[in-house]
Design an enzyme around this catalytic site. Structure first.
Site, short mmCIF file in Angstrom:
data_model
loop_
_atom_site.label_atom_id
_atom_site.label_comp_id
_atom_site.label_asym_id
_atom_site.label_seq_id
_atom_site.Cartn_x
_atom_site.Cartn_y
_atom_site.Cartn_z
N HIS A 125 0.80 -1.23 0.00
CA HIS A 125 0.00 0.00 0.00
C HIS A 125 0.83 1.28 0.00
CE1 HIS A 125 -3.26 -2.82 0.57
NE2 HIS A 125 -3.88 -1.95 -0.19
N GLU A 177 -11.56 -10.65 -5.58
CA GLU A 177 -10.19 -10.72 -5.07
C GLU A 177 -9.81 -12.12 -4.64
OE1 GLU A 177 -9.15 -6.72 -2.79
OE2 GLU A 177 -11.07 -7.51 -2.15
C1 PEP Z 1 -6.70 -5.32 -5.03
O1 PEP Z 1 -6.58 -6.22 -4.18
O2 PEP Z 1 -6.39 -5.45 -6.23
C2 PEP Z 1 -7.21 -4.00 -4.61
C3 PEP Z 1 -7.49 -3.07 -5.49
O3 PEP Z 1 -7.35 -3.79 -3.27
P1 PEP Z 1 -6.13 -3.39 -2.31
O4 PEP Z 1 -4.92 -3.17 -3.15
O5 PEP Z 1 -6.53 -2.17 -1.56
O6 PEP Z 1 -6.01 -4.59 -1.43
MG MG Z 2 -7.42 -5.92 -2.22
#
Ligand code: PEP
Ligand code: MG
Length: 575
Positions: free
Chosen positions: A190, A432
């Site tokens: 992140h 996911e």
């Molecule tokens: C993903 O998992 O692709 C997503 C967009 O969510 P995050 O990156 O916030 O887990």
């Molecule tokens: Mg995600």
């Protein structure tokens, strides 16, 4: 002589500057010696004064940067720091046990935090995390050890750190910091995602950068290739200065596509949307010409706080985004906490496998009051624009039904008080988990839209941690099995008659546009900075040709075979 270190390019760009090594100074305390109580009390008091001065400065800076309401958080911190009961308890320890101020203070803070953590009152319980943070500052000041601050650094600073948490990244002084480098982490961690939305060049997963540089070293960060040049020569600086200018020039050129739609050569239109983490990111979204928000990661609203944001605070944030997007779709995801995103005030349990643990929708369904507050805020904001609600980490249809029931309950409550909201607000889910991809059609029949989160879908399909640099070579969305999961999700969505977008980082990968377009993806949502390039790609493509490419790609057996075909196709069809 310069030295080149390799890493993973996490956010594109070139930067030339001086290193700031972000490494916590270690606190070594001699716990053997007996201490003079008066002298230790004096040190305790003077440490507290210094900590207060620093907090007041941070408060002032926060007020300037983020406004008075965010700055007010520090008033609470100062009150905690000056809590006389805590002070008296520590003094008692110094006197009774003849120990030094550091040990007494550490013990006093631990006892106090434990006491707070056991209280009934949730607000007071959540103060324990604040106290730890403030206590650390006090402790470091007593010991005369410097506390590093990412919020005020000299111009042209390049931060080098073992790791940066998303909240470290949020604190970075954007006026003066020109790039960051970390030892661990991957492209979809992140902090990397945040770097892209801040348009801050970043290289991650370098392994040992902190032992190769010291603060003040001159460095070039080539985050287009993943190269770090330590102590560059004059010629290298001149060469990279040119490369940096060329990068900016291309960025400007692409922005000329700002007002264009993403329509292919044979007239097929797709959405070119952006991902955001806060209302502040809207500026970049509009500057880059995105025609919607495919993912608003609301958890940052929860993380950059010292308590849960209230319904009104959330409503304000969602309303601003809805209004600024002027009727274009704004997909807002409910809180996706857990994994690598922690909430200091919630004290999430320490888990062996946090990415497989208590995160996202699982937390929200176990603590429905959190989801309810968020749904009410989202519904109220839906009167000011086109809001869609998205649930993360779904793996069971029951989760959708339970969330929908809570949403209906919120609608009922709002109707009862005559509040305005969009009665037909769309409820969708992220794809996911392989659990959704395998049975995409069944899930699609329960919701209004899908959005593929390839960051997690890749890690869960391949059983490869998305943030672990030791296995980052295995984390590959071009793996034919992951592509199969994506294809199944798109097929299932379309069979059930709903639309499907992608908001994982793969949507912004310029090599992947043709495959995804050929598979029938309806919208691409990515870091705003990638929008112009992906739009340009779509404008150069032909749907039928991309469909044939998909057939060819899906017949391959390894990621390398897939990439070879994709790259050849892109060379012939893009640019
Ligand atoms: C993903 O998992 O692709 C997503 C967009 O969510 P995050 O990156 O916030 O887990
Ligand atoms: Mg995600």
């Amino acid at each position: 002589m310069s030295k080149i270190v390799k890493g993973i390019e996490a956010s594109p760009g070139i930067a030339i500057g001086k290193i700031f090594l972000y490494q916590e100074n270690e606190l070594v305390i001699d716990d053997k010696k007996k201490c003079d109580s008066d002298c230790e009390k004096e040190r305790l008091l003077s440490g507290r004064e210094k900590a207060k001065e620093q907090l007041l400065k941070i408060r002032e800076k926060t007020a300037e940067k983020l406004g008075e309401d965010k700055a007010a958080i520090f008033d609470g911190h100062i009150t905690l720091l000056e809590d006389e009961d805590l002070f008296d308890e520590v003094v008692e320890l110094i006197e009774d046990e003849e120990i030094c101020a550091e040990i007494a203070l550490q013990k006093g803070i631990d006892d106090y935090c434990e006491m707070l953590a056991n209280l009934e009152d949730e607000y007071l319980r959540e103060r324990a995390a604040d106290l730890r943070d403030i206590g650390k500052r006090w402790l470091y000041n007593v010991a005369g050890v410097e506390i590093l601050d990412l919020g005020s650094l000299p111009p042209n600073t390049i931060i080098a750190a073992k790791d940066l948490t998303p909240s470290d990244t949020a604190q970075i002084d954007l006026q003066n910091v020109v790039a960051f480098i970390t030892e661990i982490g991957g492209k979809t961690a992140h902090s990397s995602i945040m770097a892209r939305s801040l348009e801050l060049p970043a290289i991650v997963g370098t392994g040992n950068i902190c032992s190769l540089v010291k603060s003040g070293d001159n460095v070039i960060v080539d985050a287009l290739k993943g190269d770090i040049i330590i102590n560059p020569t004059e010629e290298e600086i001149a060469k990279y200065q040119e490369k940096k200018e060329a990068f900016f020039a291309e960025k400007e050129l692409l922005k000329q596509l700002k007002d264009k739609e993403a329509i292919s050569k044979d007239g097929v239109k797709v959405g070119a949307w952006a991902n955001i983490g806060s209302p502040k990111d809207i500026e970049g979204v509009l500057r880059n010409g995105a025609k919607g928000i495919g993912l608003y990661r609301t958890e940052f609203l929860f993380m950059n706080n010292d308590r849960f944001p209230t319904e009104d605070e959330q409503f304000e944030a969602y309303k601003i985004v809805a209004e600024k997007m002027e009727g274009k779709p704004v997909t807002i995801r409910t809180m996706d906490i857990g994994g690598d995103k922690s909430l200091p005030y919630m004290q999430l349990p320490k888990e062996e496998n946090p990415f497989l643990g208590w995160r996202a929708i699982r937390v929200c369904l176990d603590r429905p009051e959190i989801l309810k507050t968020q749904f009410r805020a989202l519904l109220r904001a839906s009167a000011f624009g086109y809001i869609k609600i998205m649930l993360p980490m779904i793996m069971d249809i029951t989760e959708i039904r339970r969330a929908r029931a809570i949403l209906e309950e919120c609608k009922e409550e709002l109707r009862a008080v005559g509040a305005k909201f969009d009665e037909n607000i769309a409820l969708g889910i992220m794809v996911e988990t392989p659990a959704v991809a395998f049975r995409a059609r069944s899930f699609a029949e329960e919701v209004d839209f899908f959005s593929i989160g390839t960051n997690d879908l890749t890690q869960y399909t391949l059983a490869v941690d998305r943030g672990n640099e030791n296995i980052s070579h295995l984390y590959n969305t071009y793996n034919p099995t992951v592509l199969e999961a994506i294809r199944m999700a798109i097929k299932g969505a379309h069979e059930a008659g709903i639309t499907i977008s992608m908001c994982g980082e793969f949507a912004g990968d310029e090599n992947a546009t043709a495959i995804l377009f050929g598979m029938g993806l309806d919208a691409f949502s990515m870091s705003a900075i990638s929008v112009p390039r992906i739009k340009k790609n779509i404008m150069a493509l032909d749907k039928a040709k991309c469909e044939s490419l998909v057939e060819e790609v899906m017949a391959q057996k390894t990621p390398d075979e897939v990439l070879a075909i994709v790259k050849k196709f892109n060379k012939e069809n893009l640019k």
